[in-house]
Design a protein around this motif. Sequence first.
Motif, mmCIF file in Angstrom:
data_model
loop_
_atom_site.group_PDB
_atom_site.id
_atom_site.type_symbol
_atom_site.label_atom_id
_atom_site.label_comp_id
_atom_site.label_asym_id
_atom_site.label_seq_id
_atom_site.Cartn_x
_atom_site.Cartn_y
_atom_site.Cartn_z
ATOM 1 N N ALA A 46 -52.312 86.970 73.681
ATOM 2 C CA ALA A 46 -52.779 86.062 74.742
ATOM 3 C C ALA A 46 -53.810 85.040 74.081
ATOM 4 C CB ALA A 46 -53.638 86.994 75.508
ATOM 5 N N SER A 47 -54.641 85.417 73.177
ATOM 6 C CA SER A 47 -55.576 84.355 72.530
ATOM 7 C C SER A 47 -54.442 83.157 71.929
ATOM 8 C CB SER A 47 -56.350 84.874 71.526
ATOM 9 O OG SER A 47 -57.121 86.026 72.008
ATOM 10 N N ARG A 48 -53.424 83.536 71.207
ATOM 11 C CA ARG A 48 -52.575 82.616 70.711
ATOM 12 C C ARG A 48 -51.853 81.650 71.709
ATOM 13 N NH1 ARG A 48 -50.715 85.653 67.571
ATOM 14 N NH2 ARG A 48 -48.750 86.401 68.802
ATOM 15 N N LEU A 49 -51.757 82.146 72.867
ATOM 16 C CA LEU A 49 -51.109 81.507 73.931
ATOM 17 C C LEU A 49 -52.065 80.201 74.257
ATOM 18 C CD1 LEU A 49 -49.001 83.763 75.808
ATOM 19 C CD2 LEU A 49 -48.126 81.967 74.590
ATOM 20 N N ILE A 50 -53.494 81.050 74.611
ATOM 21 C CA ILE A 50 -54.571 79.957 75.077
ATOM 22 C C ILE A 50 -54.432 79.183 74.060
ATOM 23 C CG2 ILE A 50 -56.988 80.039 75.325
ATOM 24 C CD1 ILE A 50 -56.661 82.763 76.672
ATOM 25 N N GLY A 51 -54.484 79.152 72.806
ATOM 26 C CA GLY A 51 -54.682 78.070 71.714
ATOM 27 C C GLY A 51 -53.644 77.112 71.876
ATOM 28 N N GLN A 52 -52.229 77.781 72.187
ATOM 29 C CA GLN A 52 -51.338 76.728 72.272
ATOM 30 C C GLN A 52 -51.603 75.829 73.715
ATOM 31 O OE1 GLN A 52 -47.700 78.968 72.685
ATOM 32 N NE2 GLN A 52 -47.796 79.631 70.396
ATOM 33 N N VAL A 94 -47.950 83.107 79.887
ATOM 34 C CA VAL A 94 -49.117 83.762 79.768
ATOM 35 C C VAL A 94 -49.191 84.890 81.143
ATOM 36 C CG1 VAL A 94 -50.415 81.764 78.832
ATOM 37 C CG2 VAL A 94 -50.389 81.817 81.329
ATOM 38 N N ARG A 95 -48.215 84.826 82.040
ATOM 39 C CA ARG A 95 -48.340 85.602 83.338
ATOM 40 C C ARG A 95 -48.258 87.008 82.757
ATOM 41 N NH1 ARG A 95 -47.621 84.285 88.431
ATOM 42 N NH2 ARG A 95 -46.998 82.085 87.785
ATOM 43 N N PRO A 96 -47.209 87.286 81.905
ATOM 44 C CA PRO A 96 -47.303 88.878 81.380
ATOM 45 C C PRO A 96 -48.499 89.550 81.049
ATOM 46 C CG PRO A 96 -45.345 87.639 80.735
ATOM 47 C CD PRO A 96 -46.291 86.746 80.992
ATOM 48 N N TYR A 97 -49.500 88.471 80.651
ATOM 49 C CA TYR A 97 -50.754 89.183 79.942
ATOM 50 C C TYR A 97 -51.807 89.116 81.110
ATOM 51 C CZ TYR A 97 -48.774 88.524 75.528
ATOM 52 O OH TYR A 97 -47.661 88.461 74.230
ATOM 53 N N GLY A 98 -51.524 89.061 82.388
ATOM 54 C CA GLY A 98 -52.383 89.210 83.366
ATOM 55 C C GLY A 98 -53.304 88.047 83.606
ATOM 56 N N LEU A 99 -52.930 86.702 83.074
ATOM 57 C CA LEU A 99 -53.654 85.470 83.192
ATOM 58 C C LEU A 99 -52.895 84.631 84.267
ATOM 59 C CD1 LEU A 99 -54.113 84.640 79.488
ATOM 60 C CD2 LEU A 99 -55.820 85.768 81.010
ATOM 61 N N HIS A 100 -53.039 85.231 85.689
ATOM 62 C CA HIS A 100 -52.191 84.558 86.782
ATOM 63 C C HIS A 100 -52.761 83.313 87.170
ATOM 64 C CE1 HIS A 100 -49.799 88.184 86.967
ATOM 65 N NE2 HIS A 100 -51.056 88.862 87.062
ATOM 66 N N SER A 157 -62.470 85.370 80.414
ATOM 67 C CA SER A 157 -61.839 86.765 81.220
ATOM 68 C C SER A 157 -61.067 87.587 80.266
ATOM 69 C CB SER A 157 -60.745 86.247 82.135
ATOM 70 O OG SER A 157 -60.132 87.065 82.802
ATOM 71 N N LEU A 158 -60.121 86.916 79.171
ATOM 72 C CA LEU A 158 -59.783 87.771 78.193
ATOM 73 C C LEU A 158 -60.566 88.485 77.378
ATOM 74 C CD1 LEU A 158 -56.895 88.390 76.817
ATOM 75 C CD2 LEU A 158 -57.223 86.642 75.469
ATOM 76 N N ALA A 159 -61.928 87.873 76.755
ATOM 77 C CA ALA A 159 -62.851 88.397 76.213
ATOM 78 C C ALA A 159 -63.433 89.525 76.726
ATOM 79 C CB ALA A 159 -64.008 87.308 75.920
ATOM 80 N N ARG A 161 -62.296 91.173 79.339
ATOM 81 C CA ARG A 161 -61.120 92.482 79.710
ATOM 82 C C ARG A 161 -61.099 93.268 78.297
ATOM 83 N NH1 ARG A 161 -55.521 90.672 81.457
ATOM 84 N NH2 ARG A 161 -55.350 89.922 79.400
ATOM 85 N N ALA A 162 -61.030 92.360 77.202
ATOM 86 C CA ALA A 162 -60.906 93.233 75.720
ATOM 87 C C ALA A 162 -62.280 94.185 75.548
ATOM 88 C CB ALA A 162 -60.712 92.197 74.624
ATOM 89 N N GLN A 163 -63.486 93.541 75.911
ATOM 90 C CA GLN A 163 -64.726 94.318 75.689
ATOM 91 C C GLN A 163 -64.656 95.791 76.538
ATOM 92 O OE1 GLN A 163 -66.996 93.955 73.682
ATOM 93 N NE2 GLN A 163 -68.228 95.770 74.207
ATOM 94 N N GLU A 164 -63.940 95.618 77.758
ATOM 95 C CA GLU A 164 -64.010 96.717 78.731
ATOM 96 C C GLU A 164 -62.730 97.680 78.245
ATOM 97 O OE1 GLU A 164 -62.730 95.155 82.354
ATOM 98 O OE2 GLU A 164 -64.643 94.393 83.155
ATOM 99 N N ARG A 165 -61.939 97.186 77.625
ATOM 100 C CA ARG A 165 -60.758 98.294 77.037
ATOM 101 C C ARG A 165 -61.163 98.960 75.954
ATOM 102 N NH1 ARG A 165 -54.761 95.840 76.388
ATOM 103 N NH2 ARG A 165 -54.633 97.862 75.957
ATOM 104 N N VAL A 166 -61.926 97.936 74.968
ATOM 105 C CA VAL A 166 -62.613 98.755 73.850
ATOM 106 C C VAL A 166 -63.844 99.776 74.289
ATOM 107 C CG1 VAL A 166 -64.340 98.309 71.908
ATOM 108 C CG2 VAL A 166 -62.356 96.579 72.381
ATOM 109 N N VAL A 167 -64.614 99.426 75.253
ATOM 110 C CA VAL A 167 -65.491 100.474 76.005
ATOM 111 C C VAL A 167 -64.563 101.673 76.371
ATOM 112 C CG1 VAL A 167 -67.005 101.158 77.555
ATOM 113 C CG2 VAL A 167 -67.277 98.806 76.140
#
Length: 515
Positions: A46-52, A94-100, A157-159, A161-167
């Motif tokens: 997802a981060s790579r797609l946002i970079g694109q 990006v849609r499959p990664y929940g970034l609607h 949002s991705l950050a 969400r990643a933090q929540e998943r890490v927790v």
Amino acid sequence: MTLRSRLALGFSLIALLLGVPLVLALRALQTSALAVDDLRTQEMAASRLIGQVRATAMELRDADKAVLFVPDSGESERWMLESAQRLTTLADSVRPYGLHTLAARLRHSGHTIQTYGQIEWAAASDSNPALADRVSTQHILPAIEAVERSAAEAENSLAVRAQERVVRTSGQSREALQLAATLLAAALAGALIVAIWITRTISRPVRDLELGMSAVANGDFEHELRIAPSREDEFGRLAASFQSMASQLAELDKLKAEFVSVASHELKTPINVILGYLTLLEDRLYGPVTDKQLEVLATVENQAQTLSRLVQHLLDVSRFQAGAARLEPRPMSLRGFLTELEQTFDVLAMQGRVTFTVSAARDLPEVVTWDRDRMNEVLANLLSNAFKFTDAGGRVELTAAPAAGGDVVRITVRDSGAGIPAEQLPHIFDKFFQADNQSASAHKGSGLGLAIAREIVEAHGGSIGVESTRGVGTVFWLVLPLVSGQPTPAIEPAVAIRDGGPSGGRALPVGAGRA
């Protein structure tokens, strides 16, 4: 259940109890690893797609500038349209990664840029810079800025969400570890219980068999095991074998005692006949006897007397073992008894040039109820041994004193002779046992005297013991009740040997000691 089955069951239970927590811990670790891998894969993609998306937005800004300032070439228009089309494609990625929200913004901005990009390029190509600039300012650039804002929001949002998943993953890992630790503790407790069960099912019967064998070794053939011979395992068969062995040994011991008793009794009559005829020969009732013949007859008589004593000892041992030996306790003067012993052994002391003393405490009881002949046999045996193992110039002492508040009498026989090795002291009262100090004596014994002495003392209700140091001397001690058969209180042997008795009475000589 056989012993092998118990062991197999116990070890299987232990393996199962320890294996379950291990499997659960491995599963928890595997789940955590999969969650970490999934987090790393999805978030990085997802981060790579946002970079694109950011890169495409920058290309659109450059394409917008190219359209405004280089309208003659169609390359600028194609560049803008291709970049806008890329936004639309990224929206689907990006849609499959929940970034609607980002996907919707990319699609909308892509269509907007494609539509107004053509208008902007046409105005710039027709030399209408004012219209081209207005289209860029009002439509193209706001669409690009909207894409950049959406990309920034998606990145935030991705950050989050990643933090929540890490927790969440960390919490799951901790819960899994806690569960594994709890199960491991329970498994260890269960394994300990199983181990204790296995140990008790084995150690108790083994200990019982050990005690049984020790009892049989000490002559107790009536010892009963706590193990039932009917048990359907190896210990049951061992118990049955033990019972059979003990019964056979008891029968054998009984036969041996009967044989010794009968043989000794039958030997006693011919020996007495031999001694009688020897006396008649020495008295010359059958004719004259030369001096040489008298010497031979004396030697034969001595040997016959020795044989008679041995037969009598065997009879005594067999009677005490069978419980048929009878004591005849009668009131007797204790001081008179000690005086007779002193007079009897004075001659032996003078012959061996040994200092011999007999002493009694002031508060020694005047009268005791003992079997006089039997106690004379005991003390005569102890004194004979003392003189036998004490060289000329040595010392033999017989002392008597009250103990335990006057309820018992303690008698000790002390010598300065050869002594007994420490490792042989526990066996000194065993039948037929002879210590290694026999070489210090001119005449070896039969090994029955001390065994008989112990039987006589215990039959009186008393106890007998010994302390000795090799090369220093030996002390035999007796503790006897005032009346035969009464129980005697426990007395520390070392105290009985080393001090003058709890009564504190000063020991006085019974008779004049001689050297």
